[in-house]
Design a protein around this motif. Structure first.
Motif, mmCIF file in Angstrom:
data_model
loop_
_atom_site.group_PDB
_atom_site.id
_atom_site.type_symbol
_atom_site.label_atom_id
_atom_site.label_comp_id
_atom_site.label_asym_id
_atom_site.label_seq_id
_atom_site.Cartn_x
_atom_site.Cartn_y
_atom_site.Cartn_z
ATOM 1 N N LYS A 1 0.857 -1.554 -0.361
ATOM 2 C CA LYS A 1 -0.022 0.075 0.585
ATOM 3 C C LYS A 1 1.655 1.280 0.049
ATOM 4 N N LEU A 2 0.662 2.164 -0.971
ATOM 5 C CA LEU A 2 1.695 3.069 -1.001
ATOM 6 C C LEU A 2 0.433 4.842 -0.662
ATOM 7 N N GLY A 3 1.156 5.684 -0.830
ATOM 8 C CA GLY A 3 1.019 7.229 -0.370
ATOM 9 C C GLY A 3 -0.113 7.840 0.365
ATOM 10 N N ASN A 4 -0.964 8.962 0.521
ATOM 11 C CA ASN A 4 -0.998 9.020 1.629
ATOM 12 C C ASN A 4 -2.043 8.026 1.973
ATOM 13 N N ASN A 5 -2.669 7.409 3.487
ATOM 14 C CA ASN A 5 -3.837 6.591 3.623
ATOM 15 C C ASN A 5 -4.011 5.498 3.042
ATOM 16 N N ASP A 6 -3.302 5.653 2.461
ATOM 17 C CA ASP A 6 -2.795 3.971 1.805
ATOM 18 C C ASP A 6 -3.420 3.979 0.193
ATOM 19 N N SER A 7 -3.408 5.305 -0.080
ATOM 20 C CA SER A 7 -4.574 4.918 -1.270
ATOM 21 C C SER A 7 -4.552 4.342 -2.875
ATOM 22 N N ILE A 8 -2.784 4.192 -2.701
ATOM 23 C CA ILE A 8 -2.378 3.094 -3.760
ATOM 24 C C ILE A 8 -2.454 1.340 -3.584
ATOM 25 N N ILE B 1 9.927 -5.973 -9.692
ATOM 26 C CA ILE B 1 10.254 -6.308 -11.580
ATOM 27 C C ILE B 1 8.440 -6.134 -12.806
ATOM 28 N N ASP B 2 7.306 -6.274 -12.011
ATOM 29 C CA ASP B 2 6.147 -6.443 -12.622
ATOM 30 C C ASP B 2 5.440 -5.927 -11.430
ATOM 31 N N TYR B 3 3.614 -5.351 -11.823
ATOM 32 C CA TYR B 3 3.320 -4.750 -11.215
ATOM 33 C C TYR B 3 1.394 -5.299 -11.526
ATOM 34 N N ALA B 4 0.734 -6.259 -10.415
ATOM 35 C CA ALA B 4 -0.336 -6.300 -11.114
ATOM 36 C C ALA B 4 -0.966 -5.528 -9.603
ATOM 37 N N ASN B 5 -2.321 -6.094 -9.921
ATOM 38 C CA ASN B 5 -3.305 -5.811 -9.029
ATOM 39 C C ASN B 5 -3.605 -4.000 -8.340
ATOM 40 N N VAL B 6 -3.845 -3.396 -9.388
ATOM 41 C CA VAL B 6 -3.520 -1.393 -8.945
ATOM 42 C C VAL B 6 -4.273 -1.382 -8.769
ATOM 43 N N LYS B 7 -4.980 -0.886 -7.708
ATOM 44 C CA LYS B 7 -5.538 -0.310 -7.741
ATOM 45 C C LYS B 7 -5.564 1.581 -6.348
ATOM 46 N N LYS C 1 -0.105 6.917 -13.814
ATOM 47 C CA LYS C 1 0.802 7.428 -13.601
ATOM 48 C C LYS C 1 1.513 9.029 -13.869
ATOM 49 N N LYS C 2 0.843 8.501 -15.463
ATOM 50 C CA LYS C 2 1.020 10.490 -15.823
ATOM 51 C C LYS C 2 0.104 11.418 -14.848
ATOM 52 N N SER C 3 -1.485 10.867 -14.308
ATOM 53 C CA SER C 3 -2.577 11.422 -14.205
ATOM 54 C C SER C 3 -2.397 11.472 -12.715
ATOM 55 N N LEU C 4 -1.436 11.014 -11.595
ATOM 56 C CA LEU C 4 -1.055 11.229 -10.272
ATOM 57 C C LEU C 4 0.243 12.285 -10.162
ATOM 58 N N ASP D 1 4.668 11.210 -7.201
ATOM 59 C CA ASP D 1 5.232 10.698 -7.707
ATOM 60 C C ASP D 1 5.323 9.285 -7.413
ATOM 61 N N LEU D 2 4.014 8.525 -8.412
ATOM 62 C CA LEU D 2 4.176 6.315 -8.433
ATOM 63 C C LEU D 2 5.679 5.961 -8.224
ATOM 64 N N ASP D 3 6.599 5.981 -8.949
ATOM 65 C CA ASP D 3 7.604 5.745 -9.519
ATOM 66 C C ASP D 3 8.593 6.275 -8.017
ATOM 67 N N LYS D 4 8.545 7.431 -7.527
ATOM 68 C CA LYS D 4 9.087 7.283 -6.035
ATOM 69 C C LYS D 4 8.742 6.756 -4.619
ATOM 70 N N LEU D 5 7.534 6.729 -4.434
ATOM 71 C CA LEU D 5 6.463 5.665 -4.134
ATOM 72 C C LEU D 5 6.670 4.039 -3.794
ATOM 73 N N ILE D 6 7.330 3.887 -5.277
ATOM 74 C CA ILE D 6 7.674 2.078 -5.439
ATOM 75 C C ILE D 6 8.728 2.294 -5.699
ATOM 76 N N ASN D 7 9.461 2.979 -5.148
ATOM 77 C CA ASN D 7 11.414 2.578 -5.234
ATOM 78 C C ASN D 7 11.031 2.429 -3.838
ATOM 79 N N GLU D 8 11.074 3.630 -3.001
ATOM 80 C CA GLU D 8 10.864 3.779 -0.811
ATOM 81 C C GLU D 8 10.858 2.276 -0.914
ATOM 82 N N LYS D 9 9.529 1.687 -1.090
ATOM 83 C CA LYS D 9 8.689 0.167 -0.861
ATOM 84 C C LYS D 9 9.595 0.212 -0.949
#
Length: 111
Positions: free
Chosen positions: A17-24, A50-56, A73-76, A82-90
């Motif tokens: 789960k990523l972002g504020n309030n685990d919104s992603i 290496i890949d992502y699935a079940n994105v909500k 990702k562009k909309s965010l 920055d979704l890439d940054k959040l993913i890298n942190e996780k």
């Protein structure tokens, strides 16, 4: 014939789960290469995310096609997220969580 080395490739998924309030929410698809090192010790080489699935987003499924995910990702990013940054942190958090030791214990008798 003499076997000089063995490597076991293991795929594993982690729900994150990523972002504020685990919104992603998404599934990170990972790989680990487990091999026998010098002296019989077990070595692990991780490839996390290496890949992502079940994105909500806010509980709503996101289009998982290449173009759909790119647009998400562009909309965010237009909202300052920055979704890439959040993913890298996780991914870093997961890599530092002791997952290598867990994998070594799980598969030490398999190689």
């Amino acid at each position: 014939m003499k076997i000089t080395s063995k490597t076991l490739m293991v795929g594993f998924d982690t729900e994150v789960k990523l972002g504020n309030n685990d919104s992603i929410e998404m599934t990170l698809i990972n790989q680990a290469f487990i091999s026998e090192g010098e002296g019989g010790c077990v070595e692990v080489d991780l490839e996390i995310g290496i890949d992502y699935a079940n994105v909500k987003f806010l509980g709503i499924d996101v289009d998982s096609s290449y173009n759909g995910f790119r647009e998400f990702k562009k909309s965010l990013l237009s909202l300052g997220i920055d979704l890439d940054k959040l993913i890298n942190e996780k991914e870093t958090e997961l890599a530092n969580s002791g997952i290598e030791d867990k994998l070594k214990l799980m598969f030490r008798d398999k190689i």
